[in-house]
Enzyme design. Structure first.
Site, PDB file in Angstrom:
ATOM      1  N   CYS A  79      -0.164   8.493  -5.511  1.00 56.01           N
ATOM      2  CA  CYS A  79      -1.526   8.460  -6.492  1.00 56.01           C
ATOM      3  C   CYS A  79      -2.336   7.271  -6.210  1.00 56.01           C
ATOM      4  O   CYS A  79      -2.996   7.177  -5.297  1.00 56.01           O
ATOM      5  CB  CYS A  79      -0.684   8.059  -7.974  1.00 56.01           C
ATOM      6  SG  CYS A  79      -1.852   8.229  -9.236  1.00 56.01           S
ATOM      7  N   ALA A  80      -2.587   6.201  -6.952  1.00 59.84           N
ATOM      8  CA  ALA A  80      -3.105   4.967  -6.890  1.00 59.84           C
ATOM      9  C   ALA A  80      -2.565   3.908  -5.880  1.00 59.84           C
ATOM     10  O   ALA A  80      -3.322   3.238  -5.322  1.00 59.84           O
ATOM     11  CB  ALA A  80      -3.445   4.475  -8.087  1.00 59.84           C
TER      12      ALA A  80
END
Length: 185
Positions: free
Chosen positions: A101-102
């Site tokens: 994800c991030a």
């Protein structure tokens, strides 16, 4: 041994699905708290850690280190100089490093993944301008494994199983979990 690092504000599905799938695969996994023994995720779920960051003294049996995403979890991961040193050492010592994800942005901001093939949550992927950006669910470049986001957390975890225990083992586990194969996008 696999270390999954938890910082306040982590994305619960990404972290816990990964731990769950690795443990189903009978892989020794330790949940490591960056700032304590109990860490609360971005959606208010508090998790008891197996160990705290300060208790890690050796890396000789660690095959993989995993960073889940989540905001502000990634900012709290990024702020840990001890984690940065550990992950940097992992890259130097041929350890698998995985981020979803991030979280690939943490590795990027630390200067560890320039010119590597990566995926990440779309808003973060476009910021990784010194990387080779791949718009797929899970991307592997050597010992770096990245995942796009929460919706592919199980697929990401199964890729980690595949690199540690082989494709056949991972596919048997997929079947036991009644999990269909997703198409990369």
């Amino acid at each position: 041994m696999v270390y999954v690092f938890f910082a306040t504000g982590f994305e619960e599905v990404e972290a816990l699905a990964t731990v769950d799938v690795l443990r189903r695969a009978e892989i020794d996994v330790k949940m490591i708290g960056i700032s304590g023994n109990e860490i609360t995720g971005g959606h208010g779920i508090t998790v008891q850690m197996d160990a705290e960051m300060g208790s890690i003294t050796q890396m000789e049996n660690v095959e993989m280190m995993v960073l889940p995403g989540g905001v502000p979890g990634i900012d709290n991961l990024k702020a840990s100089l001890d984690l940065k040193a550990l992950i940097s050492n992992g890259f130097k010592n041929d350890c698998y490093i995985a981020a979803i994800c991030a979280a690939p942005s943490v590795l990027y901001d630390w200067g560890l993944i320039d010119q590597k093939k990566v995926t990440a949550y779309p808003n973060y992927l476009k910021q990784l301008d010194q990387c080779i950006q791949i718009d797929e669910a899970v991307v592997q470049d050597g010992k770096l494994i990245t995942g796009k986001g929460v919706g592919v957390a199980l697929e990401f975890a199964l890729r980690l199983v595949s690199v540690l225990k082989g494709d056949a083992f991972s596919e048997r586990l997929r079947a036991k979990m009644v999990m269909p194969t997703i198409e990369s996008r």
